[in-house]
Write an enzyme that holds these catalytic residues in place. Structure first.
Site, PDB file in Angstrom:
ATOM      1  N   SER A 110       0.852  -1.181   0.000  1.00 18.13           N
ATOM      2  CA  SER A 110       0.000   0.000   0.000  1.00 18.13           C
ATOM      3  C   SER A 110       0.886   1.228   0.000  1.00 18.13           C
ATOM      4  O   SER A 110       2.093   1.149   0.225  1.00 18.13           O
ATOM      5  CB  SER A 110      -0.911   0.008   1.218  1.00 18.13           C
ATOM      6  OG  SER A 110      -0.135   0.083   2.397  1.00 18.13           O
ATOM      7  N   LYS A 111       0.275   2.353  -0.257  1.00 16.85           N
ATOM      8  CA  LYS A 111       0.989   3.627  -0.247  1.00 16.85           C
ATOM      9  C   LYS A 111       0.068   4.689   0.304  1.00 16.85           C
ATOM     10  O   LYS A 111      -1.151   4.594   0.215  1.00 16.85           O
ATOM     11  CB  LYS A 111       1.409   4.050  -1.662  1.00 16.85           C
ATOM     12  CG  LYS A 111       2.547   3.271  -2.246  1.00 16.85           C
ATOM     13  CD  LYS A 111       3.846   3.645  -1.597  1.00 16.85           C
ATOM     14  CE  LYS A 111       4.983   2.855  -2.238  1.00 16.85           C
ATOM     15  NZ  LYS A 111       6.241   3.091  -1.591  1.00 16.85           N
ATOM     16  N   ALA A 112       0.672   5.716   0.836  1.00 16.27           N
ATOM     17  CA  ALA A 112      -0.051   6.925   1.225  1.00 16.27           C
ATOM     18  C   ALA A 112       0.675   8.089   0.562  1.00 16.27           C
ATOM     19  O   ALA A 112       1.900   8.164   0.598  1.00 16.27           O
ATOM     20  CB  ALA A 112      -0.045   7.099   2.739  1.00 16.27           C
ATOM     21  N   ASP A 130       9.406   7.286   1.906  1.00 16.28           N
ATOM     22  CA  ASP A 130       9.313   7.415   0.459  1.00 16.28           C
ATOM     23  C   ASP A 130       9.647   8.875   0.168  1.00 16.28           C
ATOM     24  O   ASP A 130      10.290   9.523   0.992  1.00 16.28           O
ATOM     25  CB  ASP A 130       7.911   7.025  -0.025  1.00 16.28           C
ATOM     26  CG  ASP A 130       7.902   6.570  -1.482  1.00 16.28           C
ATOM     27  OD1 ASP A 130       8.855   6.888  -2.211  1.00 16.28           O
ATOM     28  OD2 ASP A 130       6.937   5.925  -1.898  1.00 16.28           O
TER      29      ASP A 130
END
Length: 130
Positions: free
Chosen positions: A44-46, A104
């Site tokens: 997943s990413k935010a 990130d």
């Protein structure tokens, strides 16, 4: 997982990034899922879009760090089981989820250290994994 901060340098770039944020986050999560195909939790990413165009010169990094802290506390508000939030949170999954806000774009090692300490202070069950 991972948290990416996007802080465009102009109002025009901000508008363009705003229009593509969902697609970028979806694409990053999909790529993470493929990369971690053997991990049950997947990927997943935010992505946080931060408007730094109208701030005082020299305060951009401060605003980025504050955004990491706000995002972290917002997520902890949802995932740390407390007496205060127990009746307000709707849990469709029905079991504990482990989240990881790894670094990130624009997230510094200092931010990650703060995230771990804050998760511990807020009594997240596995702060080193957060």
């Amino acid at each position: 997982g991972g948290l990416r901060l996007v802080a465009p340098e102009s109002s025009e770039e901000l508008a363009l990034e705003s229009a593509r944020q969902y697609d970028e986050c979806y694409g990053l999560a999909f790529a993470q899922q493929l990369k971690n195909k053997d991990i049950p939790e997947g990927g997943s990413k935010a992505v946080c879009l931060i408007d730094t165009n109208n701030i005082l010169h020299g305060t951009r990094d401060y605003v980025l760090h504050k955004s990491v802290k706000a995002m972290t506390d917002s997520i902890l508000d949802l995932v740390v089981d407390t007496k205060e939030n127990r009746d307000a949170i709707v849990d469709y999954f029905g079991k504990r989820e482990v989240l990881y806000l790894g670094p990130d774009g624009n997230v510094t090692p200092e931010d990650i250290n703060w995230i771990i300490k804050q998760a511990d202070r807020r009594e997240y069950e596995t702060p080193d994994a957060f």
